[in-house]
Design a protein around this motif. Structure first.
Motif, PDB file in Angstrom:
ATOM      1  N   VAL A  96       0.842  -1.202   0.000  1.00  0.00           N
ATOM      2  CA  VAL A  96       0.000   0.000   0.000  1.00  0.00           C
ATOM      3  C   VAL A  96       0.872   1.246   0.000  1.00  0.00           C
ATOM      4  N   GLN A  97       1.916   1.252   0.811  1.00  0.00           N
ATOM      5  CA  GLN A  97       2.825   2.397   0.847  1.00  0.00           C
ATOM      6  C   GLN A  97       3.511   2.593  -0.502  1.00  0.00           C
ATOM      7  N   ILE A  98       3.933   1.500  -1.100  1.00  0.00           N
ATOM      8  CA  ILE A  98       4.606   1.592  -2.399  1.00  0.00           C
ATOM      9  C   ILE A  98       3.647   2.146  -3.442  1.00  0.00           C
ATOM     10  N   ILE A  99       2.423   1.632  -3.466  1.00  0.00           N
ATOM     11  CA  ILE A  99       1.428   2.096  -4.447  1.00  0.00           C
ATOM     12  C   ILE A  99       1.135   3.580  -4.244  1.00  0.00           C
ATOM     13  N   GLN A 100       1.018   3.994  -3.000  1.00  0.00           N
ATOM     14  CA  GLN A 100       0.744   5.400  -2.717  1.00  0.00           C
ATOM     15  C   GLN A 100       1.905   6.299  -3.130  1.00  0.00           C
ATOM     16  N   SER A 101       3.123   5.755  -3.166  1.00  0.00           N
ATOM     17  CA  SER A 101       4.286   6.562  -3.539  1.00  0.00           C
ATOM     18  C   SER A 101       4.465   6.665  -5.056  1.00  0.00           C
ATOM     19  N   LEU A 102       3.675   5.907  -5.811  1.00  0.00           N
ATOM     20  CA  LEU A 102       3.779   5.960  -7.268  1.00  0.00           C
ATOM     21  C   LEU A 102       3.220   7.272  -7.804  1.00  0.00           C
ATOM     22  N   SER A 103       3.774   7.690  -8.917  1.00  0.00           N
ATOM     23  CA  SER A 103       3.245   8.875  -9.588  1.00  0.00           C
ATOM     24  C   SER A 103       1.878   8.532 -10.183  1.00  0.00           C
ATOM     25  N   PRO A 104       1.076   9.539 -10.533  1.00  0.00           N
ATOM     26  CA  PRO A 104      -0.226   9.249 -11.146  1.00  0.00           C
ATOM     27  C   PRO A 104      -0.104   8.385 -12.403  1.00  0.00           C
ATOM     28  N   GLU A 105       0.930   8.627 -13.210  1.00  0.00           N
ATOM     29  CA  GLU A 105       1.123   7.824 -14.428  1.00  0.00           C
ATOM     30  C   GLU A 105       1.431   6.374 -14.078  1.00  0.00           C
ATOM     31  N   GLU A 106       2.259   6.181 -13.047  1.00  0.00           N
ATOM     32  CA  GLU A 106       2.611   4.827 -12.623  1.00  0.00           C
ATOM     33  C   GLU A 106       1.404   4.103 -12.025  1.00  0.00           C
ATOM     34  N   GLN A 107       0.586   4.829 -11.285  1.00  0.00           N
ATOM     35  CA  GLN A 107      -0.626   4.233 -10.724  1.00  0.00           C
ATOM     36  C   GLN A 107      -1.585   3.826 -11.839  1.00  0.00           C
ATOM     37  N   LYS A 108      -1.667   4.660 -12.866  1.00  0.00           N
ATOM     38  CA  LYS A 108      -2.530   4.349 -14.005  1.00  0.00           C
ATOM     39  C   LYS A 108      -2.032   3.091 -14.720  1.00  0.00           C
ATOM     40  N   LEU A 109      -0.726   2.977 -14.895  1.00  0.00           N
ATOM     41  CA  LEU A 109      -0.137   1.808 -15.533  1.00  0.00           C
ATOM     42  C   LEU A 109      -0.385   0.559 -14.695  1.00  0.00           C
ATOM     43  N   LEU A 110      -0.206   0.662 -13.400  1.00  0.00           N
ATOM     44  CA  LEU A 110      -0.461  -0.459 -12.499  1.00  0.00           C
ATOM     45  C   LEU A 110      -1.913  -0.916 -12.600  1.00  0.00           C
ATOM     46  N   LYS A 111      -2.827   0.051 -12.577  1.00  0.00           N
ATOM     47  CA  LYS A 111      -4.248  -0.276 -12.678  1.00  0.00           C
ATOM     48  C   LYS A 111      -4.537  -0.986 -13.995  1.00  0.00           C
ATOM     49  N   SER A 112      -3.951  -0.514 -15.070  1.00  0.00           N
ATOM     50  CA  SER A 112      -4.155  -1.124 -16.384  1.00  0.00           C
ATOM     51  C   SER A 112      -3.659  -2.569 -16.408  1.00  0.00           C
ATOM     52  N   GLN A 113      -2.484  -2.785 -15.841  1.00  0.00           N
ATOM     53  CA  GLN A 113      -1.931  -4.134 -15.822  1.00  0.00           C
ATOM     54  C   GLN A 113      -2.753  -5.075 -14.953  1.00  0.00           C
ATOM     55  N   LEU A 114      -3.252  -4.590 -13.844  1.00  0.00           N
ATOM     56  CA  LEU A 114      -4.108  -5.418 -12.984  1.00  0.00           C
ATOM     57  C   LEU A 114      -5.415  -5.777 -13.694  1.00  0.00           C
TER      58      LEU A 114
END
Length: 86
Positions: free
Chosen positions: A10-28
């Motif tokens: 959760v901490q790692i995900i929260q530290s991601l940039s908005p672009e990285e969070q978007k990429l993570l969401k897409s991959q999931l």
């Protein structure tokens, strides 16, 4: 359950940039779609099996999808092993 691991994630995900969070969401989402597709394929195989059973007027042919997959994996493993040894 590994609570410490979950909290770290959760901490790692929260530290991601908005672009990285978007990429993570897409991959999931892609992972989830693949999971759903596999379940659909199994359902289609079962429906086809039932249809074939009705066409054969109740005469069963025992087909184990799991066993077929296992055999195919063994054959592929053997092919890879032979290719690697060459």
């Amino acid at each position: 359950m590994n609570i410490q691991l979950v909290e770290s994630l959760v901490q790692i995900i929260q530290s991601l940039s908005p672009e990285e969070q978007k990429l993570l969401k897409s991959q999931l989402e892609q992972i989830e779609e693949k999971k759903d597709n596999w379940e659909e394929v199994l359902e289609e195989i079962e429906a086809s099996k039932q249809k074939d059973l009705s066409v054969r007027q109740g005469k069963k042919i025992e087909i184990s999808i799991t066993e077929i997959i296992h055999q195919m994996r063994e054959e592929r493993d053997q092919q890879l092993l032979e290719a690697w040894q060459s």
